[in-house]
Write an enzyme that holds these catalytic residues in place. Structure first.
Site, mmCIF file in Angstrom:
data_model
loop_
_atom_site.group_PDB
_atom_site.id
_atom_site.type_symbol
_atom_site.label_atom_id
_atom_site.label_comp_id
_atom_site.label_asym_id
_atom_site.label_seq_id
_atom_site.Cartn_x
_atom_site.Cartn_y
_atom_site.Cartn_z
ATOM 1 N N ASN A 14 14.568 -20.582 -13.341
ATOM 2 C CA ASN A 14 14.991 -21.752 -12.560
ATOM 3 C C ASN A 14 16.029 -21.276 -11.541
ATOM 4 O OD1 ASN A 14 15.981 -24.159 -11.587
ATOM 5 N ND2 ASN A 14 16.990 -24.772 -13.507
ATOM 6 N N LYS A 16 17.384 -22.873 -9.220
ATOM 7 C CA LYS A 16 18.306 -23.931 -8.780
ATOM 8 C C LYS A 16 18.399 -23.933 -7.242
ATOM 9 C CE LYS A 16 20.499 -23.651 -13.238
ATOM 10 N NZ LYS A 16 21.670 -23.810 -14.062
ATOM 11 N N HIS A 101 16.157 -31.953 -15.646
ATOM 12 C CA HIS A 101 17.204 -30.940 -15.845
ATOM 13 C C HIS A 101 18.573 -31.630 -15.914
ATOM 14 C CE1 HIS A 101 19.892 -27.576 -15.188
ATOM 15 N NE2 HIS A 101 18.895 -26.813 -15.632
ATOM 16 N N GLU A 103 21.301 -30.939 -14.661
ATOM 17 C CA GLU A 103 22.025 -31.041 -13.384
ATOM 18 C C GLU A 103 21.513 -32.211 -12.554
ATOM 19 O OE1 GLU A 103 21.544 -26.949 -12.217
ATOM 20 O OE2 GLU A 103 22.919 -26.355 -13.816
ATOM 21 N N GLU A 171 18.111 -27.360 -23.696
ATOM 22 C CA GLU A 171 19.237 -26.715 -23.002
ATOM 23 C C GLU A 171 20.524 -27.483 -23.299
ATOM 24 O OE1 GLU A 171 17.843 -24.363 -19.316
ATOM 25 O OE2 GLU A 171 18.125 -26.417 -18.706
ATOM 26 N N GLY A 177 25.166 -21.946 -17.858
ATOM 27 C CA GLY A 177 26.007 -21.331 -16.822
ATOM 28 C C GLY A 177 27.233 -20.621 -17.363
ATOM 29 N N SER A 219 22.520 -19.801 -20.495
ATOM 30 C CA SER A 219 23.171 -18.495 -20.517
ATOM 31 C C SER A 219 22.353 -17.393 -21.193
ATOM 32 C CB SER A 219 24.554 -18.609 -21.173
ATOM 33 O OG SER A 219 25.320 -19.572 -20.490
#
Ligand code: PGA
Length: 259
Positions: A14, A16, A101, A103, A171, A177, A219
């Site tokens: 991904n 992003k 996702h 985010e 996730e 991250g 991560s």
């Protein structure tokens, strides 16, 4: 030691909102392609920003790599400024789409909206990677209820036959991250694998639940990826940061091919 599985591992990158330009996107893509096309036990999927999909699609001929998008809308065309539909994505070469996702959820996407997007993309023949994950953990298991609700609401009204192409990516937001030391530990991932499969079994029956690939994301680096795959008993990985680094991502792919 966990037993070996014969199915291909599904490793999804991904990207992003990266990189800044097409030249860099091509470099990353070609760097990964070199490794990915020779691997027989791994299905690699790269999910760049929308604007690069069509150009990257010209660079390969389905050599064990697929292209995916990071979102799609629930209508084909119409007055929806800024939205992109599954049919448009299909026409530029994408076969996978990430939906829900964390985010995007943080920007306001609800389970209800995600349900509409998932339903549409599945009906349009996409492999839909539905992301779920709790923000934090508590000691009395409220996060488990939270995950169950995410699954129930995001997959509402779907039938067994609709979810043949569904993939779930677990996730935990607290592990995204960060450094690989802060990724979730494989025994905890294994617990979550069991929990998610149980919820899916209650919703769709055991046979269907077992067939839905389950990925871990948060991560993941080449240092811990195989441990996560083997001990976490997941079918693949959703990789953010490291998927922009061709060397590291290629190592994740190569290592997964050895399992
Ligand atoms: P990360 O991102 O690997 O950089 O933690 C994973 C994701 O958000 O999909």
């Amino acid at each position: 030691m966990a037993k070996k599985t014969r199915t291909k591992k599904l490793i999804i990158g991904n990207w992003k909102m990266n990189p800044e330009n097409l030249l860099q996107a091509k470099e990353i893509f070609l760097g990964i392609r070199k490794t990915a096309r020779d691997l027989t036990r791994v299905q690699t999927v790269m999910c760049p920003p929308f604007v690069y999909i069509s150009e990257l699609n010209k660079l390969f001929h389905r050599e064990r790599i697929a292209l995916g998008a990071q979102d799609s809308f629930y209508e084909d065309t119409g007055s929806f400024t800024g939205q992109i539909s599954p049919i448009m994505l299909k026409n530029v070469g994408a076969t996978y789409v990430i939906i829900g996702h964390s985010e995007r959820r943080a920007l306001g996407e609800t389970n209800e909206l995600i349900n509409k997007k998932v339903t549409k993309a599945l009906r349009d023949g996409f492999r839909v990677v539905l992301c779920i994950g709790e923000k934090d953990r508590d000691s009395h298991g409220a996060y488990l209820e939270f995950l169950k609700t995410q699954l129930k609401e995001c997959l509402a009204k779907l039938q067994k036959k609709d979810i043949e192409k569904l993939v779930i990516a677990y996730e935990p937001i607290w592990a995204i991250g960060k450094t690989d030391k802060e990724a979730m530990q494989p025994p905890q991932i294994y617990e979550m694998t069991i929990f998610i499969k149980k919820v899916l079994t209650d919703m769709f029956g055991n046979e269907t639940a077992v067939a839905v690939p389950l990925l871990y994301g948060g991560s993941v680096s080449s240092k811990i990826s195989n441990q996560i795959l083997v001990e976490g008993q997941v079918n693949g990985l959703l990789v953010g940061k490291q998927s922009l680094n061709p060397e590291d991502f290629s190592l994740i792919l190569k290592n997964a091919n050895e399992i």
